[in-house]
Design a protein around this motif. Sequence first.
Motif, PDB file in Angstrom:
ATOM      1  N   LEU A 286     -28.340  62.016 -94.798  1.00 59.42           N
ATOM      2  CA  LEU A 286     -28.218  62.612 -95.916  1.00 59.42           C
ATOM      3  C   LEU A 286     -26.871  62.349 -96.392  1.00 59.42           C
ATOM      4  CD1 LEU A 286     -30.129  65.909 -95.618  1.00 59.42           C
ATOM      5  CD2 LEU A 286     -31.036  63.594 -96.903  1.00 59.42           C
ATOM      6  N   ARG A 287     -25.793  61.976 -95.819  1.00 62.97           N
ATOM      7  CA  ARG A 287     -24.298  61.845 -96.066  1.00 62.97           C
ATOM      8  C   ARG A 287     -24.285  60.532 -96.897  1.00 62.97           C
ATOM      9  NH1 ARG A 287     -21.749  62.647 -90.184  1.00 62.97           N
ATOM     10  NH2 ARG A 287     -22.946  64.380 -89.726  1.00 62.97           N
ATOM     11  N   LYS A 288     -24.395  60.402 -97.838  1.00 70.33           N
ATOM     12  CA  LYS A 288     -24.490  59.334 -98.847  1.00 70.33           C
ATOM     13  C   LYS A 288     -22.702  58.507 -98.590  1.00 70.33           C
ATOM     14  CE  LYS A 288     -25.586  61.686-102.342  1.00 70.33           C
ATOM     15  NZ  LYS A 288     -25.907  61.956-103.761  1.00 70.33           N
ATOM     16  N   GLU A 289     -21.716  59.359 -98.422  1.00 72.59           N
ATOM     17  CA  GLU A 289     -20.552  58.750 -98.607  1.00 72.59           C
ATOM     18  C   GLU A 289     -20.081  57.887 -97.136  1.00 72.59           C
ATOM     19  OE1 GLU A 289     -20.422  62.638 -96.446  1.00 72.59           O
ATOM     20  OE2 GLU A 289     -21.437  61.842 -98.196  1.00 72.59           O
ATOM     21  N   ASP A 290     -21.020  58.241 -96.274  1.00 74.68           N
ATOM     22  CA  ASP A 290     -20.832  57.743 -94.912  1.00 74.68           C
ATOM     23  C   ASP A 290     -20.978  56.216 -95.006  1.00 74.68           C
ATOM     24  OD1 ASP A 290     -21.772  56.507 -92.180  1.00 74.68           O
ATOM     25  OD2 ASP A 290     -20.890  58.632 -91.522  1.00 74.68           O
ATOM     26  N   ARG A 317     -39.603  54.467-103.480  1.00 74.08           N
ATOM     27  CA  ARG A 317     -39.116  55.066-105.066  1.00 74.08           C
ATOM     28  C   ARG A 317     -40.333  55.506-105.642  1.00 74.08           C
ATOM     29  NH1 ARG A 317     -35.333  49.847-105.949  1.00 74.08           N
ATOM     30  NH2 ARG A 317     -33.575  50.379-105.078  1.00 74.08           N
ATOM     31  N   ASP A 318     -40.285  56.927-106.045  1.00 77.65           N
ATOM     32  CA  ASP A 318     -41.402  57.509-106.662  1.00 77.65           C
ATOM     33  C   ASP A 318     -40.747  58.733-107.470  1.00 77.65           C
ATOM     34  OD1 ASP A 318     -40.955  59.483-104.551  1.00 77.65           O
ATOM     35  OD2 ASP A 318     -41.724  58.082-103.081  1.00 77.65           O
ATOM     36  N   LYS A 319     -41.899  59.652-107.404  1.00 78.53           N
ATOM     37  CA  LYS A 319     -41.489  60.938-108.449  1.00 78.53           C
ATOM     38  C   LYS A 319     -40.441  61.750-107.615  1.00 78.53           C
ATOM     39  CE  LYS A 319     -45.079  64.204-106.764  1.00 78.53           C
ATOM     40  NZ  LYS A 319     -45.967  65.135-107.444  1.00 78.53           N
ATOM     41  N   TYR A 320     -40.304  61.608-106.266  1.00 80.90           N
ATOM     42  CA  TYR A 320     -39.177  62.190-105.648  1.00 80.90           C
ATOM     43  C   TYR A 320     -37.910  61.418-105.532  1.00 80.90           C
ATOM     44  CZ  TYR A 320     -43.201  65.041-104.656  1.00 80.90           C
ATOM     45  OH  TYR A 320     -44.435  65.942-104.491  1.00 80.90           O
ATOM     46  N   GLY A 321     -37.640  60.489-106.491  1.00 83.55           N
ATOM     47  CA  GLY A 321     -36.408  59.640-106.199  1.00 83.55           C
ATOM     48  C   GLY A 321     -36.557  58.595-105.061  1.00 83.55           C
ATOM     49  N   THR A 322     -35.733  58.260-104.336  1.00 84.72           N
ATOM     50  CA  THR A 322     -35.442  57.485-103.298  1.00 84.72           C
ATOM     51  C   THR A 322     -35.426  58.124-102.044  1.00 84.72           C
ATOM     52  OG1 THR A 322     -34.273  55.698-104.524  1.00 84.72           O
ATOM     53  CG2 THR A 322     -34.082  55.434-102.295  1.00 84.72           C
ATOM     54  N   SER A 323     -36.348  57.585-101.075  1.00 85.40           N
ATOM     55  CA  SER A 323     -36.813  58.431 -99.886  1.00 85.40           C
ATOM     56  C   SER A 323     -36.679  57.261 -98.552  1.00 85.40           C
ATOM     57  CB  SER A 323     -37.810  59.008 -99.864  1.00 85.40           C
ATOM     58  OG  SER A 323     -39.105  58.534 -99.900  1.00 85.40           O
ATOM     59  N   TYR A 324     -36.293  57.621 -97.606  1.00 88.27           N
ATOM     60  CA  TYR A 324     -36.270  56.982 -96.583  1.00 88.27           C
ATOM     61  C   TYR A 324     -37.103  57.502 -95.236  1.00 88.27           C
ATOM     62  CZ  TYR A 324     -32.275  55.191 -98.913  1.00 88.27           C
ATOM     63  OH  TYR A 324     -31.616  54.594 -99.974  1.00 88.27           O
ATOM     64  N   ASN A 325     -38.157  56.611 -94.336  1.00 87.44           N
ATOM     65  CA  ASN A 325     -38.945  57.199 -93.754  1.00 87.44           C
ATOM     66  C   ASN A 325     -39.438  56.226 -92.948  1.00 87.44           C
ATOM     67  OD1 ASN A 325     -41.854  55.849 -94.266  1.00 87.44           O
ATOM     68  ND2 ASN A 325     -41.152  56.179 -96.291  1.00 87.44           N
ATOM     69  N   HIS A 326     -39.828  56.896 -91.457  1.00 84.98           N
ATOM     70  CA  HIS A 326     -40.427  55.997 -90.404  1.00 84.98           C
ATOM     71  C   HIS A 326     -41.380  57.033 -89.627  1.00 84.98           C
ATOM     72  CE1 HIS A 326     -40.590  52.748 -87.651  1.00 84.98           C
ATOM     73  NE2 HIS A 326     -39.945  51.960 -88.194  1.00 84.98           N
ATOM     74  N   HIS A 327     -42.411  56.197 -89.132  1.00 84.59           N
ATOM     75  CA  HIS A 327     -43.265  56.772 -88.172  1.00 84.59           C
ATOM     76  C   HIS A 327     -43.300  56.519 -86.870  1.00 84.59           C
ATOM     77  CE1 HIS A 327     -47.374  56.366 -86.131  1.00 84.59           C
ATOM     78  NE2 HIS A 327     -47.334  57.639 -86.760  1.00 84.59           N
ATOM     79  N   GLY A 328     -43.434  57.150 -85.821  1.00 85.40           N
ATOM     80  CA  GLY A 328     -43.497  56.753 -84.800  1.00 85.40           C
ATOM     81  C   GLY A 328     -44.591  57.419 -84.005  1.00 85.40           C
ATOM     82  N   GLY A 329     -45.111  56.489 -83.035  1.00 93.22           N
ATOM     83  CA  GLY A 329     -46.396  56.840 -82.185  1.00 93.22           C
ATOM     84  C   GLY A 329     -46.662  56.186 -80.985  1.00 93.22           C
ATOM     85  N   VAL A 339     -36.057  61.464 -95.370  1.00 93.65           N
ATOM     86  CA  VAL A 339     -35.022  61.628 -95.657  1.00 93.65           C
ATOM     87  C   VAL A 339     -34.973  61.219 -97.267  1.00 93.65           C
ATOM     88  CG1 VAL A 339     -33.607  61.644 -93.483  1.00 93.65           C
ATOM     89  CG2 VAL A 339     -33.761  59.592 -94.795  1.00 93.65           C
ATOM     90  N   PHE A 340     -34.329  62.422 -97.852  1.00 97.43           N
ATOM     91  CA  PHE A 340     -34.249  62.131 -99.442  1.00 97.43           C
ATOM     92  C   PHE A 340     -32.719  62.406 -99.920  1.00 97.43           C
ATOM     93  CE2 PHE A 340     -38.499  63.711 -98.394  1.00 97.43           C
ATOM     94  CZ  PHE A 340     -39.366  63.002 -99.305  1.00 97.43           C
ATOM     95  N   PRO A 341     -32.004  61.490 -99.491  1.00 90.89           N
ATOM     96  CA  PRO A 341     -30.567  61.769 -99.619  1.00 90.89           C
ATOM     97  C   PRO A 341     -30.039  62.253-100.900  1.00 90.89           C
ATOM     98  CG  PRO A 341     -30.730  59.755 -98.564  1.00 90.89           C
ATOM     99  CD  PRO A 341     -32.108  60.080 -99.135  1.00 90.89           C
ATOM    100  N   ASP A 342     -30.549  61.810-102.179  1.00 96.02           N
ATOM    101  CA  ASP A 342     -30.390  62.302-103.314  1.00 96.02           C
ATOM    102  C   ASP A 342     -30.405  63.917-103.639  1.00 96.02           C
ATOM    103  OD1 ASP A 342     -29.585  59.633-104.061  1.00 96.02           O
ATOM    104  OD2 ASP A 342     -31.425  59.163-105.224  1.00 96.02           O
ATOM    105  N   ALA A 346     -34.622  66.832 -95.800  1.00 92.84           N
ATOM    106  CA  ALA A 346     -35.256  65.904 -94.995  1.00 92.84           C
ATOM    107  C   ALA A 346     -36.529  66.964 -94.203  1.00 92.84           C
ATOM    108  CB  ALA A 346     -34.160  65.745 -93.917  1.00 92.84           C
ATOM    109  N   VAL A 347     -37.499  65.879 -93.602  1.00 92.40           N
ATOM    110  CA  VAL A 347     -38.378  66.554 -93.203  1.00 92.40           C
ATOM    111  C   VAL A 347     -38.844  65.951 -91.858  1.00 92.40           C
ATOM    112  CG1 VAL A 347     -40.695  67.801 -93.028  1.00 92.40           C
ATOM    113  CG2 VAL A 347     -39.358  67.548 -95.174  1.00 92.40           C
TER     114      VAL A 347
END
Length: 378
Positions: A286-290, A317-329, A339-342, A346-347
């Motif tokens: 979530l640290r956009k400045e990093d 990119r959708d109604k929640y802005g820009t998000s980043y995700n990944h699944h693991g199994g 994660v939703f940096p804007d 994060a969940v």
Amino acid sequence: MRYSWTGWCTAWMVLLLSGQQLWGQVVTDTTVVAEVVERAAAKVLRSRDIRSVSIGVVVDGKTVTRHFGELTPGGGNPPDDGTVFEIASVTKTLVGYLVAATVAAGKLDIDEDIRSYLPAPYPNLAYDGEPIRIRHLLTHTSGLPGFLPLAWNGVFETFAPDVPARFHALEQQYGKDDFWEDLATVRLSEPPGSTYAYSSAGTELLAYILEQVNEAALDQQLETILTGPEKLAHTQLKLRGTGDAVQGYWMENDAPSPRSFNSLWGGGVGVTATLPDLLRYAALQLRKEDPVVSRSHEILYTDGKSRHIAYCWNVWRDKYGTSYNHHGGTSGTQNWLYVFPDHELAVSVISNHSGPKTAGKLNQTVHRIVRELVDTRR
């Protein structure tokens, strides 16, 4: 991700997140957030095949973790903040972060031909003179198969009870020498960069290249560059067995599944972590400045439609802005990290159950939480 469910999960995300106006104010009261999490957990635990679920939320710098169900049926042992989970293919995002850090340090160029780092010439890793480049490994557009050996591909598609044991046996029999031999048999069908096709074989090559460039094993790089500085004390790369990670269950099996056994470099699976550590990692995202984070979020591939890929992250990119995700199994656990940096949100959702519907149910759980925290506050 060790499953061929990428397209199925993508369809879920497109359906759930399609074309609406940008979200409004986010709930930041941790008491309210905890209530939202508890409602979402109650919903997913109605599924007989979900035996436990751990949910964590980072919002506006505040953290909420909650745990539900039982790690073993009838055991009366819910997970907690100290439970160590296999995060499976979410490992790839950590590898992407290491690549971004190495690029930022001026030690690597993502447009380099990967063969300059490999132990043999591998003329087969090019198509009409266009080689596989590091950016293609980061974006799953290399043209490499999902797994090497090829025998691993499709194992989970049968959903048979013996899948965990069969896959574990294949893992134990396979080593680095086998990988290099199999890599020489690969034939590309189109120029690299043309088409997205999820490849754990590709991210294993990323890990190998990082070891050549940084002259250190991947676990040492993780500690030096990421887990040490960010105080992720319970996040480790454990090859050839994931040690103290909790075991999980495949479909309706009564016996727990074997833990992952990565005998390669750790680019595909192998990291274990607690939920609080995952949230610290999410807070870093979530640290956009990093500068390393911002680089790792750069979109390197797009199909011109809904698919965008950064440094091993899926970008939406959708109604929640820009998000980043990944699944693991794995055959015993599944998780999603969003994660939703804007919006400083994060969940993370984890279950020690794995089956053909688990990824979708956990993904729905994430979006129930997001809807309650955001949509209801418009």
